[in-house]
Write a protein that holds these residues in place. Structure first.
Motif, mmCIF file in Angstrom:
data_model
loop_
_atom_site.group_PDB
_atom_site.id
_atom_site.type_symbol
_atom_site.label_atom_id
_atom_site.label_comp_id
_atom_site.label_asym_id
_atom_site.label_seq_id
_atom_site.Cartn_x
_atom_site.Cartn_y
_atom_site.Cartn_z
ATOM 1 N N HIS A 112 9.515 18.769 70.283
ATOM 2 C CA HIS A 112 10.520 18.126 69.514
ATOM 3 C C HIS A 112 11.850 17.838 70.308
ATOM 4 C CE1 HIS A 112 11.973 22.282 70.352
ATOM 5 N NE2 HIS A 112 13.197 21.816 70.217
ATOM 6 N N GLU A 113 11.995 18.040 71.566
ATOM 7 C CA GLU A 113 13.295 17.621 72.309
ATOM 8 C C GLU A 113 12.989 16.128 72.847
ATOM 9 O OE1 GLU A 113 14.279 20.474 75.209
ATOM 10 O OE2 GLU A 113 14.624 22.010 73.810
ATOM 11 N N PHE A 114 11.507 15.761 73.058
ATOM 12 C CA PHE A 114 11.571 14.483 73.475
ATOM 13 C C PHE A 114 10.352 13.494 72.982
ATOM 14 C CE2 PHE A 114 8.117 17.221 75.595
ATOM 15 C CZ PHE A 114 7.119 16.580 75.383
ATOM 16 N N VAL A 134 -1.722 19.403 76.044
ATOM 17 C CA VAL A 134 -1.465 20.621 74.970
ATOM 18 C C VAL A 134 -0.061 20.617 74.541
ATOM 19 C CG1 VAL A 134 -1.797 23.148 74.524
ATOM 20 C CG2 VAL A 134 -3.460 21.832 76.135
ATOM 21 N N VAL A 135 0.012 20.834 73.297
ATOM 22 C CA VAL A 135 1.646 20.789 72.683
ATOM 23 C C VAL A 135 1.538 21.876 71.667
ATOM 24 C CG1 VAL A 135 2.926 19.861 71.047
ATOM 25 C CG2 VAL A 135 1.909 18.579 72.809
ATOM 26 N N ALA A 136 2.378 23.119 72.146
ATOM 27 C CA ALA A 136 2.521 24.030 70.956
ATOM 28 C C ALA A 136 4.341 23.921 70.665
ATOM 29 C CB ALA A 136 2.423 25.273 71.779
ATOM 30 N N ASP A 137 4.451 23.774 69.505
ATOM 31 C CA ASP A 137 6.033 23.627 69.241
ATOM 32 C C ASP A 137 6.385 24.159 67.806
ATOM 33 O OD1 ASP A 137 8.520 22.868 69.628
ATOM 34 O OD2 ASP A 137 8.170 20.723 69.154
ATOM 35 N N TRP A 138 7.535 24.185 67.651
ATOM 36 C CA TRP A 138 8.026 24.679 66.352
ATOM 37 C C TRP A 138 7.691 23.679 65.310
ATOM 38 C CZ3 TRP A 138 9.534 29.446 66.667
ATOM 39 C CH2 TRP A 138 10.407 30.128 67.895
ATOM 40 N N SER A 139 7.127 24.128 64.037
ATOM 41 C CA SER A 139 6.712 23.439 62.814
ATOM 42 C C SER A 139 7.679 23.120 62.110
ATOM 43 C CB SER A 139 5.356 23.870 62.309
ATOM 44 O OG SER A 139 4.889 23.053 61.210
ATOM 45 N N ARG A 153 12.351 19.326 63.918
ATOM 46 C CA ARG A 153 11.015 19.835 64.216
ATOM 47 C C ARG A 153 9.925 18.511 63.604
ATOM 48 N NH1 ARG A 153 10.374 25.900 62.607
ATOM 49 N NH2 ARG A 153 12.359 26.725 63.278
ATOM 50 N N TYR A 154 8.660 18.571 64.267
ATOM 51 C CA TYR A 154 7.762 17.769 63.693
ATOM 52 C C TYR A 154 6.718 18.754 62.937
ATOM 53 C CZ TYR A 154 9.230 14.045 66.558
ATOM 54 O OH TYR A 154 10.202 13.131 67.250
ATOM 55 N N SER A 155 6.000 18.403 62.090
ATOM 56 C CA SER A 155 4.822 19.037 61.237
ATOM 57 C C SER A 155 3.655 18.819 62.261
ATOM 58 C CB SER A 155 4.570 18.536 59.952
ATOM 59 O OG SER A 155 4.164 17.336 60.009
ATOM 60 N N ARG A 156 2.596 19.366 61.948
ATOM 61 C CA ARG A 156 1.331 19.051 62.833
ATOM 62 C C ARG A 156 0.938 17.725 62.766
ATOM 63 N NH1 ARG A 156 -3.122 21.389 59.795
ATOM 64 N NH2 ARG A 156 -2.754 19.686 58.625
ATOM 65 N N ASP A 174 -3.561 22.574 64.765
ATOM 66 C CA ASP A 174 -3.502 23.758 63.807
ATOM 67 C C ASP A 174 -1.932 23.889 63.231
ATOM 68 O OD1 ASP A 174 -5.929 24.397 64.661
ATOM 69 O OD2 ASP A 174 -5.244 25.839 65.983
ATOM 70 N N GLU A 175 -1.744 24.008 62.098
ATOM 71 C CA GLU A 175 -0.556 24.241 61.461
ATOM 72 C C GLU A 175 -0.501 25.909 61.525
ATOM 73 O OE1 GLU A 175 3.186 23.672 60.647
ATOM 74 O OE2 GLU A 175 1.915 21.818 60.227
ATOM 75 N N ARG A 176 0.609 26.348 61.936
ATOM 76 C CA ARG A 176 0.627 27.883 61.983
ATOM 77 C C ARG A 176 2.064 28.263 60.922
ATOM 78 N NH1 ARG A 176 -0.981 29.170 68.271
ATOM 79 N NH2 ARG A 176 -3.031 28.141 68.099
ATOM 80 N N PRO A 177 2.085 29.620 61.020
ATOM 81 C CA PRO A 177 3.499 29.812 60.200
ATOM 82 C C PRO A 177 4.700 29.265 60.708
ATOM 83 C CG PRO A 177 2.023 31.983 60.231
ATOM 84 C CD PRO A 177 1.395 30.868 61.287
ATOM 85 N N GLU A 178 4.933 29.380 61.652
ATOM 86 C CA GLU A 178 6.195 28.722 62.334
ATOM 87 C C GLU A 178 5.944 27.631 63.492
ATOM 88 O OE1 GLU A 178 9.648 29.040 61.869
ATOM 89 O OE2 GLU A 178 9.021 30.229 60.241
ATOM 90 N N THR A 179 4.543 27.454 63.862
ATOM 91 C CA THR A 179 4.542 26.685 64.953
ATOM 92 C C THR A 179 3.427 25.599 64.578
ATOM 93 O OG1 THR A 179 3.017 28.269 65.974
ATOM 94 C CG2 THR A 179 5.265 28.106 66.627
#
Length: 186
Positions: A112-114, A134-139, A153-156, A174-179
């Motif tokens: 989300h920062e770049f 590989v990207v893991a980030d806040w959703s 933030r970005y969604s999946r 994958d869309e997860r509860p927070e990420t």
């Protein structure tokens, strides 16, 4: 979106092992699919204090810990940097790597920062054909209780669209509860 970077004054939060509830070291290393015998060249984009860098380092030939904030590298040095990790102070939109130089790259809670058309084109430029990102980030679909404000933030689906527009082939999203968690190939 790139609204802001993480405050180095709060960097001790980056070393909290509860971060593994969002992304375990095993999931990250497995998704990168590194060939440890070939000495893979990897970049951690937005490495901060090296929390996840340290987890990937034993599986990489050389690992570049990239952060736009030199203060984060200072904190990483205090903690101790693995021998095969090079600290690189750079903006993701202007990486000091050659075309196709990297075998893999990852971003943990910094996409989300770049993420922009220019920055993702730059990441793609530095990855060899077939390389993994590989990207893991806040959703954006999260509650906002942890991490940056939801509007930053970005969604999946948004992350997938940005990556596909930059020429990446999505292997998993994958869309997860927070990420969200996205595995893509160059």
């Amino acid at each position: 979106m790139g609204f802001h970077t993480f405050d180095p004054e709060s960097a001790d939060r980056l070393e909290d092992e509860s971060r593994y509830r969002y992304l375990s070291r095993e999931e990250l290393v497995g998704a990168l699919d590194l060939d440890s015998e070939s000495g893979s060249s990897v970049a951690d984009l937005g490495s901060g204090t090296g929390f996840y860098t340290d987890d990937v380092a034993p599986f990489a030939g050389d690992l570049r810990a990239v952060d736009v904030q030199a203060e984060m590298h200072d904190l990483y040095r205090e903690k101790g940097v693995p021998e095969n990790v090079e600290l690189v102070t750079a903006d993701i939109g202007d990486l000091p790597f050659g075309d196709g130089e990297l075998d893999a790259a990852f971003s943990t809670m910094t996409f989300h920062e770049f993420a922009s058309e220019e920055s993702l084109a730059e990441v793609a430029r530095t990855l060899r054909d077939g390389a993994r990102f590989v990207v893991a980030d806040w959703s954006a679909n999260g509650s906002g209780d942890g991490g940056p404000p939801v509007e930053e933030r970005y969604s999946r689906d948004e992350a997938v669209e940005l990556l596909e527009d930059a020429g990446f082939e999505i292997r998993r999203a994958d869309e997860r509860p927070e990420t969200c968690f996205v595995v893509a190939d160059r």
